[in-house]
Design a protein around this motif. Sequence first.
Motif, PDB file in Angstrom:
ATOM      1  N   LEU A 172     103.112  55.380  49.551  1.00  0.00           N
ATOM      2  CA  LEU A 172     102.901  55.963  50.872  1.00  0.00           C
ATOM      3  C   LEU A 172     101.496  56.537  50.857  1.00  0.00           C
ATOM      4  N   VAL A 173     100.631  56.004  51.724  1.00  0.00           N
ATOM      5  CA  VAL A 173      99.204  56.323  51.671  1.00  0.00           C
ATOM      6  C   VAL A 173      98.766  56.934  52.992  1.00  0.00           C
ATOM      7  N   LEU A 174      98.064  58.046  52.923  1.00  0.00           N
ATOM      8  CA  LEU A 174      97.441  58.618  54.104  1.00  0.00           C
ATOM      9  C   LEU A 174      96.055  58.001  54.258  1.00  0.00           C
ATOM     10  N   LEU A 175      95.848  57.282  55.342  1.00  0.00           N
ATOM     11  CA  LEU A 175      94.545  56.692  55.651  1.00  0.00           C
ATOM     12  C   LEU A 175      93.873  57.524  56.734  1.00  0.00           C
ATOM     13  N   MET A 176      92.803  58.212  56.361  1.00  0.00           N
ATOM     14  CA  MET A 176      92.110  59.098  57.288  1.00  0.00           C
ATOM     15  C   MET A 176      91.180  58.276  58.187  1.00  0.00           C
ATOM     16  N   LEU A 177      91.792  57.472  59.064  1.00  0.00           N
ATOM     17  CA  LEU A 177      91.025  56.524  59.864  1.00  0.00           C
ATOM     18  C   LEU A 177      90.527  57.103  61.177  1.00  0.00           C
ATOM     19  N   GLY A 178      91.166  58.126  61.671  1.00  0.00           N
ATOM     20  CA  GLY A 178      90.711  58.729  62.913  1.00  0.00           C
ATOM     21  C   GLY A 178      89.685  59.810  62.658  1.00  0.00           C
ATOM     22  N   ARG A 179      90.099  60.811  61.900  1.00  0.00           N
ATOM     23  CA  ARG A 179      89.232  61.965  61.666  1.00  0.00           C
ATOM     24  C   ARG A 179      87.990  61.605  60.877  1.00  0.00           C
ATOM     25  N   ASP A 180      88.101  60.720  59.897  1.00  0.00           N
ATOM     26  CA  ASP A 180      86.957  60.402  59.045  1.00  0.00           C
ATOM     27  C   ASP A 180      86.294  59.089  59.445  1.00  0.00           C
ATOM     28  N   VAL A 181      87.024  57.976  59.339  1.00  0.00           N
ATOM     29  CA  VAL A 181      86.388  56.660  59.516  1.00  0.00           C
ATOM     30  C   VAL A 181      85.802  56.497  60.912  1.00  0.00           C
ATOM     31  N   ARG A 182      86.592  56.751  61.953  1.00  0.00           N
ATOM     32  CA  ARG A 182      86.076  56.550  63.305  1.00  0.00           C
ATOM     33  C   ARG A 182      84.951  57.532  63.616  1.00  0.00           C
ATOM     34  N   THR A 183      85.103  58.761  63.153  1.00  0.00           N
ATOM     35  CA  THR A 183      84.084  59.781  63.436  1.00  0.00           C
ATOM     36  C   THR A 183      82.764  59.483  62.745  1.00  0.00           C
TER      37      THR A 183
END
Length: 282
Positions: free
Chosen positions: A170-181
């Motif tokens: 189970l992996v948390l992918l910080m795609l909104g807060r980090d990657v998109r920003t």
Amino acid sequence: MKAYEPQRCLADDHLYTPRIKQHSLEKIRLHNYYVSLFTRSMKHHWPQLAYLGLYSGAGRAVVEESGEIVETSALSAVRIDSPFTKYIFVDKDPRCIEALSARIAAVPGQHDVTLINKDVVEAVSDIKTAMPRYDKNRGLLSFCFVDPFSAALDFEVIRALGSRYKMDFLVLLMLGRDVRTNFKRYFLDPSDTRIARLIDDPHWRDEWMSLGRPNRIVKYVCEKFHAAMARLGYQSGDPHPVYNGKNALLYFLVFYSKHPLGLRFWAEARKGISAQLTFDFH
């Protein structure tokens, strides 16, 4: 209290207690639901069940919006009704490891726990040493929760573990807060390897350019991560989006297993917490 509901409104035990946002409670509930279902269902089929918590934290946290102290995923995993036979927690912050150690010691019962105070990338050999020995008479099934604070996750860690052990992730992918920003900065700086290490593709910039720089950044990175996991033989469950109070995507919780039963458990866990089942990749 439901099995997946974290302990809340706890008294201050005067150990290190980091701060989290209200939305983190959704992540903890989903994690707790899954691990409870996992151990209850598998304990009679596997003599050894191992839990691996990467970026484990301190076991408790203060919710910024309310000020209440809650139990987080690491301590919740130890406290479940059908505990794992082995626990391994990794965190580079010595305050987290010290606090988690003391809090686990206060949980009733005997628990086989290894705490590793290192950066996750540097801890792989220690994790392998701590993992229970596997042979035909001592079957081992494992679950790994990867819970970083940013997208600075090195896929080599998952490869090293997923290739060696029968392990669900189970992996948390910080795609909104980090990657998109921060995507523009990551893209323009050729020396930045954050995205390359996350999706296991050092040539992703060339591919991104060949696609005409589409705007669906989050979808692109998520699909590339899925592809990297598929190369290891993993199938993915439906990603679970977590939003802030303004309905802005913060991150996805993504689940991977090599067995259909794991995916069924994941679907049941999402349904069990009345999760929002549709989301927008933008």
